[in-house]
Design a protein around this motif. Structure first.
Motif, mmCIF file in Angstrom:
data_model
loop_
_atom_site.group_PDB
_atom_site.id
_atom_site.type_symbol
_atom_site.label_atom_id
_atom_site.label_comp_id
_atom_site.label_asym_id
_atom_site.label_seq_id
_atom_site.Cartn_x
_atom_site.Cartn_y
_atom_site.Cartn_z
ATOM 1 N N ARG A 1 0.863 -1.190 0.000
ATOM 2 C CA ARG A 1 0.000 0.000 0.000
ATOM 3 C C ARG A 1 0.889 1.226 0.000
ATOM 4 N NH1 ARG A 1 -5.299 0.826 3.673
ATOM 5 N NH2 ARG A 1 -5.869 -0.917 2.375
ATOM 6 N N GLY A 2 0.536 2.221 -0.825
ATOM 7 C CA GLY A 2 1.348 3.430 -0.861
ATOM 8 C C GLY A 2 1.142 4.148 -2.171
ATOM 9 N N ARG A 3 2.053 5.063 -2.482
ATOM 10 C CA ARG A 3 1.979 5.705 -3.794
ATOM 11 C C ARG A 3 2.489 4.709 -4.816
ATOM 12 N NH1 ARG A 3 4.102 11.789 -4.321
ATOM 13 N NH2 ARG A 3 4.515 10.980 -6.396
ATOM 14 N N VAL A 4 1.744 4.586 -5.882
ATOM 15 C CA VAL A 4 2.030 3.506 -6.816
ATOM 16 C C VAL A 4 3.451 3.607 -7.355
ATOM 17 C CG1 VAL A 4 1.326 2.383 -8.947
ATOM 18 C CG2 VAL A 4 -0.398 3.350 -7.428
ATOM 19 N N ASP A 5 3.857 4.820 -7.823
ATOM 20 C CA ASP A 5 5.179 4.939 -8.453
ATOM 21 C C ASP A 5 6.291 4.606 -7.460
ATOM 22 O OD1 ASP A 5 4.522 7.128 -6.995
ATOM 23 O OD2 ASP A 5 5.260 8.617 -8.444
ATOM 24 N N ARG A 6 6.109 5.065 -6.249
ATOM 25 C CA ARG A 6 7.164 4.821 -5.258
ATOM 26 C C ARG A 6 7.264 3.341 -4.921
ATOM 27 N NH1 ARG A 6 5.832 9.640 -1.191
ATOM 28 N NH2 ARG A 6 6.310 11.342 -2.616
ATOM 29 N N GLU A 7 6.121 2.703 -4.731
ATOM 30 C CA GLU A 7 6.127 1.287 -4.365
ATOM 31 C C GLU A 7 6.759 0.461 -5.475
ATOM 32 O OE1 GLU A 7 5.224 -0.187 -1.473
ATOM 33 O OE2 GLU A 7 5.025 1.865 -0.704
ATOM 34 N N VAL A 8 6.378 0.775 -6.729
ATOM 35 C CA VAL A 8 6.909 0.008 -7.866
ATOM 36 C C VAL A 8 8.424 0.213 -7.954
ATOM 37 C CG1 VAL A 8 6.910 -0.216 -10.370
ATOM 38 C CG2 VAL A 8 4.742 0.024 -9.143
ATOM 39 N N LEU A 9 8.872 1.476 -7.799
ATOM 40 C CA LEU A 9 10.307 1.762 -7.899
ATOM 41 C C LEU A 9 11.066 1.048 -6.796
ATOM 42 C CD1 LEU A 9 10.342 5.500 -8.941
ATOM 43 C CD2 LEU A 9 11.281 3.547 -10.204
ATOM 44 N N ALA A 10 10.468 1.036 -5.608
ATOM 45 C CA ALA A 10 11.125 0.373 -4.471
ATOM 46 C C ALA A 10 11.303 -1.100 -4.789
ATOM 47 C CB ALA A 10 10.299 0.559 -3.212
ATOM 48 N N ALA A 11 10.246 -1.708 -5.323
ATOM 49 C CA ALA A 11 10.336 -3.129 -5.630
ATOM 50 C C ALA A 11 11.306 -3.362 -6.776
ATOM 51 C CB ALA A 11 8.944 -3.677 -5.985
ATOM 52 N N ALA A 12 11.378 -2.379 -7.697
ATOM 53 C CA ALA A 12 12.199 -2.553 -8.898
ATOM 54 C C ALA A 12 13.679 -2.581 -8.590
ATOM 55 C CB ALA A 12 11.880 -1.450 -9.910
ATOM 56 N N THR A 13 14.078 -2.052 -7.474
ATOM 57 C CA THR A 13 15.507 -2.033 -7.150
ATOM 58 C C THR A 13 16.051 -3.444 -7.029
ATOM 59 O OG1 THR A 13 14.911 -1.839 -4.837
ATOM 60 C CG2 THR A 13 15.522 0.201 -5.956
ATOM 61 N N GLU A 14 15.191 -4.358 -6.681
ATOM 62 C CA GLU A 14 15.675 -5.738 -6.525
ATOM 63 C C GLU A 14 15.482 -6.574 -7.782
ATOM 64 O OE1 GLU A 14 13.902 -7.408 -3.045
ATOM 65 O OE2 GLU A 14 14.472 -5.638 -1.859
ATOM 66 N N ALA A 15 14.928 -5.950 -8.837
ATOM 67 C CA ALA A 15 14.626 -6.738 -10.048
ATOM 68 C C ALA A 15 15.572 -6.366 -11.178
ATOM 69 C CB ALA A 15 13.196 -6.496 -10.479
ATOM 70 N N ASP A 16 15.817 -7.335 -12.090
ATOM 71 C CA ASP A 16 16.643 -7.053 -13.260
ATOM 72 C C ASP A 16 15.819 -6.371 -14.349
ATOM 73 O OD1 ASP A 16 18.900 -8.317 -12.144
ATOM 74 O OD2 ASP A 16 17.965 -10.253 -12.584
ATOM 75 N N VAL A 17 14.578 -6.796 -14.448
ATOM 76 C CA VAL A 17 13.708 -6.184 -15.466
ATOM 77 C C VAL A 17 12.387 -5.830 -14.806
ATOM 78 C CG1 VAL A 17 12.539 -6.490 -17.691
ATOM 79 C CG2 VAL A 17 14.699 -7.661 -17.262
ATOM 80 N N LEU A 18 11.896 -4.639 -15.170
ATOM 81 C CA LEU A 18 10.579 -4.235 -14.702
ATOM 82 C C LEU A 18 9.643 -4.243 -15.919
ATOM 83 C CD1 LEU A 18 8.475 -2.817 -12.860
ATOM 84 C CD2 LEU A 18 9.564 -0.650 -13.511
ATOM 85 N N VAL A 19 8.522 -4.938 -15.759
ATOM 86 C CA VAL A 19 7.571 -4.975 -16.879
ATOM 87 C C VAL A 19 6.308 -4.274 -16.427
ATOM 88 C CG1 VAL A 19 6.343 -6.464 -18.504
ATOM 89 C CG2 VAL A 19 8.504 -7.224 -17.512
ATOM 90 N N LEU A 20 5.816 -3.380 -17.261
ATOM 91 C CA LEU A 20 4.595 -2.695 -16.856
ATOM 92 C C LEU A 20 3.773 -2.232 -18.055
ATOM 93 C CD1 LEU A 20 5.548 0.750 -15.270
ATOM 94 C CD2 LEU A 20 6.974 -0.541 -16.790
ATOM 95 N N GLY A 21 2.489 -2.045 -17.782
ATOM 96 C CA GLY A 21 1.575 -1.577 -18.824
ATOM 97 C C GLY A 21 1.785 -0.102 -19.073
ATOM 98 N N ARG A 22 1.327 0.309 -20.244
ATOM 99 C CA ARG A 22 1.599 1.673 -20.637
ATOM 100 C C ARG A 22 0.811 2.670 -19.792
ATOM 101 N NH1 ARG A 22 4.051 3.629 -25.199
ATOM 102 N NH2 ARG A 22 4.290 1.562 -26.057
ATOM 103 N N ALA A 23 -0.376 2.274 -19.371
ATOM 104 C CA ALA A 23 -1.188 3.174 -18.565
ATOM 105 C C ALA A 23 -2.180 2.365 -17.768
ATOM 106 C CB ALA A 23 -1.926 4.183 -19.449
#
Lengths: 281, 812
Positions: free
Chosen positions: A110-132
């Protein structure tokens, strides 16, 4: 189908999910990548704190997406809806991953979507996401959250749009930078058997074109890849988009920062291209 | 009275002299192309075929085996050869009302071409349409229409979003919709922050959010109408492309059939329908036929081999009647005239428990196939098929063929069915049937005389004159050739003609029941080959006849045996009072044989009635009773004109357990009765047949040959005594075609046949006494049979009077 390439190691793939058709396309692509690289797949659903906050406001109302009816936005009601959405997404994620026999983890934060995704992305090699997050946005145009995440994503990012999947041939923009070299590797990894790689050279004069070509040849070495080359002399977005479309590329690999293309141009390019785009850093 | 002359051997059998024929074998004879012995029927056929007016259909009347079918077929085929080939008929889909398929008439042979053209059209439709819909032009235009919608939507949202941003408000997506939230530093303001705002600022913010929400609502509400608009434009684009793709194909066919306005009109319908549904059948089976459930569609497109997929089936042509190979008009025999086989039917396919159909499943009936030509039906068969007769009459009356199921006709069921357009009918129908059927129909069915105005009456026999015997020989020749039998030599032909006369029991006639003659020829040919002959001779024909009889005369043999073993009592020698040998005929299929029956009479004083025991126990038929009444009337008139008939008598057929019918024994009964009254014995060596009238005249009877032969066989079994014989009516002499052994016995004086004209002649033969005629004093002379009868009657009458007087006195 994939080539064994020691240089390219992808262990963790993060896919950010909401209920939008774009994110479902992202899920499919992420599962394919994971199974191709034998990577572990992380699914992340973020409960948007902004929405919950809004619901606390006394005057908060929502407009039905189809009915156009206005309703009072209630915190408890919203919580329930979010829970239901989570359950649904988890089911889809689990089903898709299991079918492809990919090892998976699904988490909710739970949180701001961009921040949460970025936080999780630090541990990932590739981030996959929808355009909108929703489909009424102009086709190709990235949503604000996606833009924010892309601007700061630490690793590679793959962006997909509703109704698309990783296609062939794979196009790659090459400007001679080290990142471009990486992009070549990534593009080669996305190639299917007998797939063709289309390299777009950004070169404003014949000499630099020859030197870029020589670099690619050197990289190619003994590899048996079907190649196709094309040169772009003007580096504006429309001509780049036009080139990619006429080549009929199914997937595009871009270096996240380019010596010859400004960041702004890169972002504009993302808005114009409809096929999946892999940003390499 | 003239003494009676017994018949000579020559009068017992009318030979056909083989020497009268100018050929050796029938091989030399030409085929006969005319029908023998049916001048009336042939005339009727010619008339019936020639007349074109309504209702002049033909009913060929005649007993089985008279050659009705052959004659009718032959005449129809002759006429059909010269008649024009009737048109082809097709059913096609009706695009406005699919349950009423349309009918199209085409000149003979064009139907198959039309079907081919439409099949080719259907085959090329897929290619033409997919080329159109996969073209860059179509894709680009479609894309542009689709993206226009999206652009319009996003433009509005973009504007709204920007407007919101200016006011520090963000558009957020909730799980169920959209909402506006006030933003501070990129985050939605918390309720505390909002509370802390000055009153005025807060109000302003709320009203801004309110305003934005109203605007959002407006946009969202517009979306469906934009989508509809886009759909309309896409549909219009599809239509345009499809029209372009198929227009050329259809124009080409339309040009080819420009002389047929109905086809041109149909093709317009086809084009319109294809254009409307083009996307459907490009999209594959799951989107076909909007009004059927999906599973059903799948199943149907899977099975419909002949018509391809369900969508394409409706453009095909159901060629109902194809005359492309025909020469002349059709002649159709419907051997199984059920209702559906006559008027055609609409078949159904069971799909997922439901019955479905379309115009491709319309099947023709005999009326369709015979339209413009001739139809031959067996009357008995059509009358025994439920509703078939009604169906035929309706078609003949309305002169059109309407395909309706029996269920539909009776409004019994209402499964989905078709009402195909009716087809005008112009067919000459011939029914074949027995006379009984014809007269019953004429009497009981008021429509019948209206619809079958021509009666072709087939005879069973023809005159046995010289000319006809020649024709008969040629007919036998063609029959033998057609049936691939051995030829007959002239003795064989003569024997067949003689048998033909025997079949109809008439020396002057010969049978034209071709079935029996053909059977005889086939069997004779078999025996000839068994006997190692090259041609059929009289002996082979005789063998065939004997074998036919042997195969069917087991019962006759049993009867004869029973007589021989005295189980059935028959005396063929000696004299008896009140007992006589009558003769009866037993008919078994097509085999008949005669046998003697003992008839006895008893007389006693009474009220003057003759008791017919057969009648009393209801074993006697009405005609038999009539004969008995006639003979008692004769008795009263001749002997008791002036005295009361004070005698009762009884008559019985001894050992008869199964009923007696016919009056052929009435003369025998009379003789037995007179013998009983006069107490004069009768010769048992003579058997009697013949009916009697009120004046004592003896009249003709049937089966005379069999009766004589029956008695002859019984006598011969016991041993011929030389005085045995049969009394027959003189008028039956012309019917004698007796077996050769009987003729031979007569020739040798071993057996006698007496033609009797009246009772007195019979009495004389049977009693050996003169019968006697009334003299001037109105008395019979002494020593005559009649005198003895009269005397006995007078004596009984007087006795009775005396009794009556005594009774009166006693009572007085």
């Amino acid at each position: 189908m994939s080539r064994d390439r020691a240089e390219l190691i992808i262990r963790r793939i993060l896919v950010a999910l909401d209920a939008s058709p774009h994110s479902l396309a992202a899920l499919e692509a992420a599962v394919e990548l994971a199974s191709r690289f034998g990577a572990e797949l992380y699914g992340l659903y973020v409960e948007d704190i902004n929405l919950l906050r809004l619901a606390e406001l006394p005057f908060a109302q929502e407009v039905g997406q189809f009915s156009a009816n206005r309703r009072r936005l209630d915190v408890q009601e919203l919580e329930r809806q979010i829970r239901a959405q989570t359950v649904r997404i988890r089911r889809i994620f689990r089903g898709t991953s299991q079918r492809a026999e990919v090892s998976w983890t699904f988490s909710v934060s739970r949180g701001r979507v961009d921040r949460e995704v970025l936080a999780a992305a630090t541990e990932a090699d590739v981030l996959v996401l929808g355009r909108a997050g929703w489909s009424w946005i102009r086709p190709g145009r990235a949503g604000s959250t996606t833009r924010a995440v892309l601007a700061q994503a630490p690793g590679w990012a793959l962006i997909l749009q509703e109704g698309t999947c990783l296609g062939q041939p794979v196009g790659v923009v090459y400007d001679g930078s080290p990142l471009a070299q990486k992009a070549l590797e990534a593009a080669a990894a996305l190639l299917e058997d007998d797939g063709q790689m289309t390299v777009l050279f950004l070169a404003d004069d014949p000499q630099s074109f020859e030197s870029l070509k020589a670099q690619v040849h050197a990289w190619l070495g003994e590899q048996d890849i079907q190649m196709r080359y094309r040169t772009l002399t003007s580096f504006n977005v429309p001509s780049l988009v036009d080139a990619l479309e006429t080549e009929g590329c199914g997937t595009i690999v871009l270096p996240a920062r380019s010596a010859v293309l400004s960041d702004q141009a890169l972002r504009a390019l993302l808005d114009e291209v409809r096929v999946p785009v892999l940003l390499v850093r | 009275m003239t003494p009676i002359q017994e018949l000579e051997a020559g009068q017992l059998y009318q030979h056909t002299d083989p020497a009268r024929f100018g050929f050796e074998t029938t091989e030399e004879l030409e085929d006969l192309d005319q029908v023998v012995g049916q001048p009336r029927a042939v005339e009727a056929m010619k008339f019936g075929m020639g007349i074109k007016a309504r209702g002049y259909n033909i009913f060929a009347v005649g007993p089985p085996g008279t050659g009705k079918r052959t004659v009718v077929t032959q005449y129809f085929e002759q006429q059909a050869k010269e008649a024009p080939v009737p048109p082809d008929w097709c059913y096609v889909n009706n695009f406005e009302e699919s349950h009423r398929p349309k009918v199209i008439q085409l000149p003979a042979g064009k139907g198959i071409a039309f079907r081919q053209d439409m099949d080719e059209l259907v085959d090329s439709l897929g290619t033409a349409l997919s080329a159109a819909f996969e073209s860059e032009e179509y894709q680009a235009r479609r894309q542009s229409i689709a993206s226009e919608l999206q652009e319009r939507q996003s433009e509005y949202f973009q504007d709204l979003q920007e407007k919101a941003q200016e006011k520090g408000v963000a558009l957020l997506r909730t799980p169920a919709g959209l909402a506006f939230a006030p933003i501070r530093e990129g985050e939605v303001m918390s309720s505390d922050e909002v509370q802390e705002l000055p009153e005025e600022e807060r109000k302003q913010m709320e009203s801004q959010v309110e305003e934005l929400q109203t605007e959002l609502q407006k946009i969202v509400r517009q979306v469906p109408s934009w989508q509809r608009e886009t759909q309309d434009r896409l549909r219009e684009l599809n239509r345009e492309m499809a029209n372009f793709a198929v227009g050329g194909l259809i124009d080409e066919i339309q040009e080819r059939y420009s002389d047929f306005p109905k086809i041109v009109e149909h093709l317009d319908g086809v084009q319109k329908d294809i254009v409307e549904n083009a996307r459907d059948f490009l999209a594959g089976p799951q989107q076909e036929e909007g009004n059927l459930p999906a599973a059903l569609r799948g199943a149907m497109s899977g099975q419909s081999g002949e018509g391809g997929s369900l969508v394409l089936r409706r453009y095909r042509v159901n060629l109902l009647v194809d005359h492309s190979q025909a020469e002349g008009a059709p002649v159709v025999h419907e051997d199984n005239p059920t209702y559906q086989n006559l008027v055609g039917r609409v078949e159904h396919i069971a799909q997922m428990g439901a019955l479905v159909t379309d115009f491709n499943l319309i099947k023709p009936g005999a009326l369709h196939r015979a339209n413009g030509g001739f139809l031959i039906i067996d009357a008995r068969k059509i009358l025994t098929q439920p509703y078939a007769w009604e169906g035929l009459k309706r078609a003949l009356r309305s002169r059109e063929i309407r395909i309706e199921s029996v269920g539909q006709m009776l409004s019994l069921i209402s499964t989905i069915s078709l009402e195909p357009e009716t087809i005008p009918m112009n067919t000459k129908v011939a029914l074949l049937g027995e006379p009984m059927l014809y007269y019953l129909l004429y009497q009981l069915d008021p429509d019948f005389p209206e619809l079958f105005k021509v009666q072709a009456d087939f005879a069973t026999s023809m005159d046995r004159n010289d000319e006809n015997q020649e024709l008969y020989a040629r007919m036998i020749a063609s029959l033998a050739r057609r049936e691939e039998l051995m030829p007959l030599d002239r003795t064989g032909v003569a024997r067949v003609i003689e048998h033909g006369a025997r079949i109809v029991s008439d020396t002057q006639k010969v049978s034209v029941q071709m079935r029996d003659i053909a059977d005889l020829l086939r069997e004779a040919s078999y025996w000839a080959s068994q006997n190692g002959h090259d041609v059929i001779t009289a002996a082979d024909v005789q063998e065939a006849i004997d074998a036919q009889i042997y195969r069917s005369d087991q019962l006759r043999e049993r009867v004869e045996e029973a007589i021989e073993r005295d189980i059935v009592l028959i005396d063929a020698r000696g004299d008896k009072i009140g007992q006589i040998n009558g003769l009866s005929v037993i008919q078994l299929g097509n085999f008949a044989f005669g046998r003697p029956n003992r008839i006895t009479a008893r007389a006693w004083m009474g009220k003057g009635n003759v008791v017919d025991i057969e009648r009393e126990v209801e074993l006697g038929g009405p005609i038999h009773s009539k004969g008995v009444y006639i003979l008692s009337a004769f008795l009263g008139e001749r002997y008791a004109e002036e005295i009361p008939l004070s005698l009762s008598a009884s008559l019985v057929f001894e050992q008869s357990y199964s009923g007696v019918e016919g009056d052929s024994a009435s003369s025998a009964e009379l003789y037995a009765l007179l013998s009983a009254i006069a107490e004069v014995p009768l010769k048992q060596s003579l058997a009697v047949t013949g009916s009697v009238n009120q004046h004592g005249g003896v009249q003709a009877i049937g089966g005379v040959n069999q009766k004589i032969e029956g008695f002859f066989d019984v006598c011969r079994a016991e041993g011929l005594t030389g005085d045995q014989g049969v009394l027959i009516p003189a008028s039956n002499v012309q019917h004698l075609m007796l077996r050769q052994d009987v003729v031979d016995a007569v020739k040798e004086g071993q057996f006698h046949i007496y033609p009797v004209e009246n009772v007195d002649q019979g009495l004389e033969l049977l009693t050996g006494m003169p019968a006697g005629e009334r003299d001037e004093e109105d008395k019979f002379p002494e020593g005559t049979v009649n005198r003895r009868i009269e005397d006995r009657l007078v004596a009984i009458a007087e006795k009775r009077q005396a009794f009556a007087k005594d009774e009166k006195e006693e009572l007085g």
